[in-house]
Design a protein around this motif. Structure first.
Motif, PDB file in Angstrom:
ATOM      1  N   ASP A 157      -3.993  13.505  -9.122  1.00 18.10           N
ATOM      2  CA  ASP A 157      -4.906  13.343  -7.988  1.00 18.10           C
ATOM      3  C   ASP A 157      -4.133  13.001  -6.721  1.00 18.10           C
ATOM      4  OD1 ASP A 157      -7.521  13.734  -9.092  1.00 18.10           O
ATOM      5  OD2 ASP A 157      -7.329  11.816 -10.129  1.00 18.10           O
ATOM      6  N   LEU A 158      -4.736  13.309  -5.568  1.00 16.29           N
ATOM      7  CA  LEU A 158      -4.173  12.950  -4.264  1.00 16.29           C
ATOM      8  C   LEU A 158      -4.437  11.465  -4.039  1.00 16.29           C
ATOM      9  CD1 LEU A 158      -2.946  13.591  -1.485  1.00 16.29           C
ATOM     10  CD2 LEU A 158      -5.218  14.369  -0.761  1.00 16.29           C
ATOM     11  N   LYS A 159      -3.377  10.709  -3.851  1.00 19.41           N
ATOM     12  CA  LYS A 159      -3.493   9.263  -3.647  1.00 19.41           C
ATOM     13  C   LYS A 159      -2.716   8.863  -2.401  1.00 19.41           C
ATOM     14  CE  LYS A 159      -3.909   8.304  -8.570  1.00 19.41           C
ATOM     15  NZ  LYS A 159      -3.329   7.567  -9.693  1.00 19.41           N
ATOM     16  N   PHE A 160      -3.404   8.204  -1.494  1.00 22.16           N
ATOM     17  CA  PHE A 160      -2.759   7.706  -0.277  1.00 22.16           C
ATOM     18  C   PHE A 160      -2.214   6.297  -0.464  1.00 22.16           C
ATOM     19  CE2 PHE A 160      -5.498  11.067   1.261  1.00 22.16           C
ATOM     20  CZ  PHE A 160      -4.698  11.697   2.204  1.00 22.16           C
ATOM     21  N   GLY A 161      -2.557   5.649  -1.557  1.00 21.73           N
ATOM     22  CA  GLY A 161      -2.111   4.284  -1.804  1.00 21.73           C
ATOM     23  C   GLY A 161      -2.920   3.299  -0.967  1.00 21.73           C
ATOM     24  N   THR A 162      -2.373   2.123  -0.785  1.00 19.68           N
ATOM     25  CA  THR A 162      -3.035   1.074   0.000  1.00 19.68           C
ATOM     26  C   THR A 162      -2.388   0.993   1.367  1.00 19.68           C
ATOM     27  OG1 THR A 162      -3.515  -0.155  -2.020  1.00 19.68           O
ATOM     28  CG2 THR A 162      -3.618  -1.386   0.057  1.00 19.68           C
ATOM     29  N   VAL A 163      -3.238   1.001   2.396  1.00 21.08           N
ATOM     30  CA  VAL A 163      -2.740   0.902   3.774  1.00 21.08           C
ATOM     31  C   VAL A 163      -3.495  -0.195   4.517  1.00 21.08           C
ATOM     32  CG1 VAL A 163      -2.055   3.332   3.888  1.00 21.08           C
ATOM     33  CG2 VAL A 163      -4.316   2.646   4.722  1.00 21.08           C
ATOM     34  N   VAL A 173       0.157  12.052   3.124  1.00 21.58           N
ATOM     35  CA  VAL A 173       0.903  12.314   1.893  1.00 21.58           C
ATOM     36  C   VAL A 173       1.264  13.792   1.948  1.00 21.58           C
ATOM     37  CG1 VAL A 173       0.805  12.457  -0.622  1.00 21.58           C
ATOM     38  CG2 VAL A 173      -0.200  10.497   0.545  1.00 21.58           C
ATOM     39  N   SER A 174       2.567  14.069   1.980  1.00 22.24           N
ATOM     40  CA  SER A 174       3.022  15.460   2.055  1.00 22.24           C
ATOM     41  C   SER A 174       2.727  16.173   0.741  1.00 22.24           C
ATOM     42  CB  SER A 174       4.526  15.504   2.342  1.00 22.24           C
ATOM     43  OG  SER A 174       5.245  15.047   1.200  1.00 22.24           O
ATOM     44  N   ALA A 175       2.816  17.495   0.775  1.00 25.12           N
ATOM     45  CA  ALA A 175       2.624  18.269  -0.448  1.00 25.12           C
ATOM     46  C   ALA A 175       3.692  17.919  -1.484  1.00 25.12           C
ATOM     47  CB  ALA A 175       2.634  19.764  -0.144  1.00 25.12           C
ATOM     48  N   ALA A 176       4.807  17.353  -1.032  1.00 26.11           N
ATOM     49  CA  ALA A 176       5.859  16.913  -1.951  1.00 26.11           C
ATOM     50  C   ALA A 176       5.561  15.528  -2.524  1.00 26.11           C
ATOM     51  CB  ALA A 176       7.208  16.900  -1.239  1.00 26.11           C
ATOM     52  N   GLY A 177       4.534  14.842  -1.976  1.00 25.80           N
ATOM     53  CA  GLY A 177       4.132  13.547  -2.521  1.00 25.80           C
ATOM     54  C   GLY A 177       4.638  12.336  -1.763  1.00 25.80           C
ATOM     55  N   ALA A 178       5.337  12.546  -0.648  1.00 26.25           N
ATOM     56  CA  ALA A 178       5.869  11.423   0.130  1.00 26.25           C
ATOM     57  C   ALA A 178       4.818  10.931   1.126  1.00 26.25           C
ATOM     58  CB  ALA A 178       7.127  11.849   0.876  1.00 26.25           C
ATOM     59  N   ARG A 179       4.628   9.604   1.192  1.00 27.34           N
ATOM     60  CA  ARG A 179       3.681   9.037   2.151  1.00 27.34           C
ATOM     61  C   ARG A 179       4.413   8.621   3.419  1.00 27.34           C
ATOM     62  NH1 ARG A 179       0.593   3.606   0.760  1.00 27.34           N
ATOM     63  NH2 ARG A 179       2.715   2.829   0.979  1.00 27.34           N
ATOM     64  N   SER A 180       3.753   8.871   4.548  1.00 27.98           N
ATOM     65  CA  SER A 180       4.220   8.366   5.838  1.00 27.98           C
ATOM     66  C   SER A 180       3.001   7.852   6.587  1.00 27.98           C
ATOM     67  CB  SER A 180       4.936   9.457   6.639  1.00 27.98           C
ATOM     68  OG  SER A 180       4.068  10.538   6.907  1.00 27.98           O
ATOM     69  N   VAL A 181       3.231   6.935   7.523  1.00 25.34           N
ATOM     70  CA  VAL A 181       2.142   6.359   8.314  1.00 25.34           C
ATOM     71  C   VAL A 181       2.547   6.351   9.776  1.00 25.34           C
ATOM     72  CG1 VAL A 181       1.154   4.968   6.457  1.00 25.34           C
ATOM     73  CG2 VAL A 181       2.997   4.032   7.832  1.00 25.34           C
ATOM     74  N   THR A 182       1.539   6.436  10.668  1.00 24.67           N
ATOM     75  CA  THR A 182       1.793   6.427  12.108  1.00 24.67           C
ATOM     76  C   THR A 182       0.760   5.549  12.802  1.00 24.67           C
ATOM     77  OG1 THR A 182       0.347   8.313  12.567  1.00 24.67           O
ATOM     78  CG2 THR A 182       2.662   8.811  12.054  1.00 24.67           C
ATOM     79  N   GLY A 183       1.025   5.243  14.086  1.00 26.65           N
ATOM     80  CA  GLY A 183       0.040   4.592  14.948  1.00 26.65           C
ATOM     81  C   GLY A 183      -0.385   3.204  14.529  1.00 26.65           C
ATOM     82  N   GLY A 184       0.501   2.426  13.976  1.00 25.85           N
ATOM     83  CA  GLY A 184       0.147   1.060  13.594  1.00 25.85           C
ATOM     84  C   GLY A 184      -0.404   0.918  12.191  1.00 25.85           C
ATOM     85  N   ALA A 202       3.304  -1.334  -0.681  1.00 28.58           N
ATOM     86  CA  ALA A 202       3.843  -0.926  -1.974  1.00 28.58           C
ATOM     87  C   ALA A 202       2.864  -1.249  -3.098  1.00 28.58           C
ATOM     88  CB  ALA A 202       5.181  -1.614  -2.224  1.00 28.58           C
ATOM     89  N   SER A 203       1.919  -2.149  -2.857  1.00 33.17           N
ATOM     90  CA  SER A 203       0.946  -2.512  -3.888  1.00 33.17           C
ATOM     91  C   SER A 203      -0.163  -1.461  -3.974  1.00 33.17           C
ATOM     92  CB  SER A 203       0.339  -3.887  -3.580  1.00 33.17           C
ATOM     93  OG  SER A 203      -0.353  -3.855  -2.342  1.00 33.17           O
ATOM     94  N   GLY A 204      -0.915  -1.481  -5.046  1.00 39.32           N
ATOM     95  CA  GLY A 204      -2.000  -0.508  -5.222  1.00 39.32           C
ATOM     96  C   GLY A 204      -1.479   0.783  -5.826  1.00 39.32           C
ATOM     97  N   ASP A 205      -2.288   1.844  -5.709  1.00 45.47           N
ATOM     98  CA  ASP A 205      -1.891   3.155  -6.241  1.00 45.47           C
ATOM     99  C   ASP A 205      -0.606   3.644  -5.594  1.00 45.47           C
ATOM    100  OD1 ASP A 205      -3.994   3.507  -8.008  1.00 45.47           O
ATOM    101  OD2 ASP A 205      -5.228   4.599  -6.566  1.00 45.47           O
ATOM    102  N   THR A 206       0.242   4.243  -6.380  1.00 44.66           N
ATOM    103  CA  THR A 206       1.447   4.881  -5.852  1.00 44.66           C
ATOM    104  C   THR A 206       1.031   6.167  -5.154  1.00 44.66           C
ATOM    105  OG1 THR A 206       2.767   3.984  -7.656  1.00 44.66           O
ATOM    106  CG2 THR A 206       3.686   5.879  -6.460  1.00 44.66           C
ATOM    107  N   PRO A 207       1.424   6.346  -3.899  1.00 43.09           N
ATOM    108  CA  PRO A 207       1.050   7.590  -3.198  1.00 43.09           C
ATOM    109  C   PRO A 207       1.548   8.824  -3.960  1.00 43.09           C
ATOM    110  CG  PRO A 207       1.922   5.981  -1.677  1.00 43.09           C
ATOM    111  CD  PRO A 207       2.185   5.439  -3.052  1.00 43.09           C
ATOM    112  N   ALA A 208       0.712   9.864  -3.996  1.00 47.49           N
ATOM    113  CA  ALA A 208       1.074  11.093  -4.704  1.00 47.49           C
ATOM    114  C   ALA A 208       0.239  12.253  -4.187  1.00 47.49           C
ATOM    115  CB  ALA A 208       0.839  10.932  -6.207  1.00 47.49           C
ATOM    116  N   ALA A 209       0.821  13.425  -4.228  1.00 46.70           N
ATOM    117  CA  ALA A 209       0.082  14.657  -3.927  1.00 46.70           C
ATOM    118  C   ALA A 209      -0.704  15.048  -5.168  1.00 46.70           C
ATOM    119  CB  ALA A 209       1.049  15.779  -3.545  1.00 46.70           C
ATOM    120  N   ALA A 210      -1.829  15.719  -4.964  1.00 44.60           N
ATOM    121  CA  ALA A 210      -2.570  16.279  -6.093  1.00 44.60           C
ATOM    122  C   ALA A 210      -1.753  17.448  -6.640  1.00 44.60           C
ATOM    123  CB  ALA A 210      -3.945  16.756  -5.643  1.00 44.60           C
ATOM    124  N   ALA A 211      -1.845  17.678  -7.930  1.00 45.11           N
ATOM    125  CA  ALA A 211      -1.083  18.773  -8.547  1.00 45.11           C
ATOM    126  C   ALA A 211      -2.010  19.614  -9.421  1.00 45.11           C
ATOM    127  CB  ALA A 211       0.072  18.213  -9.372  1.00 45.11           C
TER     128      ALA A 211
END
Length: 175
Positions: free
Chosen positions: A47-53, A65-76, A81-90
């Motif tokens: 599943d697509l998971k953004f994790g906790t922000v 969350v990129s299609a490769a599964g890496a999370r990035s954040v912008t704008g504050g 690191a806690s909560g669901d590990t960010p991941a792309a849906a597969a």
């Protein structure tokens, strides 16, 4: 004699003027063929998971969350690191090897927390047009196509806190 000559002429004309008999039927042979292939299946493997922000103190930002599964954040927006590990849906499409398929992924979908919603804009790992993908292997063998779906979601300082969930449908069809 004239009568006889006339009778001979009539007979001669009748013989030469008689129409040729056309062929009354004709036939040829046709053939048929069919190629039977495996049905398509599509399986979700993640599943697509953004994790906790943490929402920004003011203004707005995004969680990606990129299609490769890496999370990035912008704008504050702050990613924890806690909560669901960010991941792309597969997903994996399986069917007849070497066949062209059209994959449909929605451009966006909504996630809700009660009556509050966030809109996710999707991205994917497919190369080229989603409408002309090719399953691995050759005709006569099982083939597959694996791909991932990432996304971007806006998070504002006014976004209601809580867990947001939603779903989207991915499909595939033989071309």
């Amino acid at each position: 004699m004239i009568k006889r000559l006339s009778a001979v002429a009539v007979v001669a004309i009748s013989v030469f003027a008689a129409p040729a008999f056309a062929q009354s039927s004709a036939s040829t042979t046709g053939s048929g063929s069919i190629t039977v292939i495996r049905p398509l299946t599509i399986t979700k493997t993640a599943d697509l998971k953004f994790g906790t922000v943490v929402r920004p103190a003011s203004g707005s930002g995004t969680a990606v969350v990129s299609a490769a599964g890496a999370r990035s954040v912008t704008g504050g927006v702050v990613g924890l690191a806690s909560g669901d590990t960010p991941a792309a849906a597969a997903f994996t499409v399986a069917g007849e090897g070497g066949q062209s398929v059209s994959v449909t992924i929605p451009a966006s979908f909504s996630m809700a927390n009660g009556s509050d919603t966030l809109t996710v804009t999707t991205s994917n790992s497919l190369t080229g047009s989603a409408a002309s993908q090719v399953l691995s292997n050759a005709l006569g063998s099982a083939g597959s196509l694996a791909f991932t779906v990432g996304g971007s979601v806006p998070v504002a300082s006014t976004t209601t806190t809580g867990a947001y969930t939603g779903s989207f449908t991915v499909s595939a069809a033989y071309n």
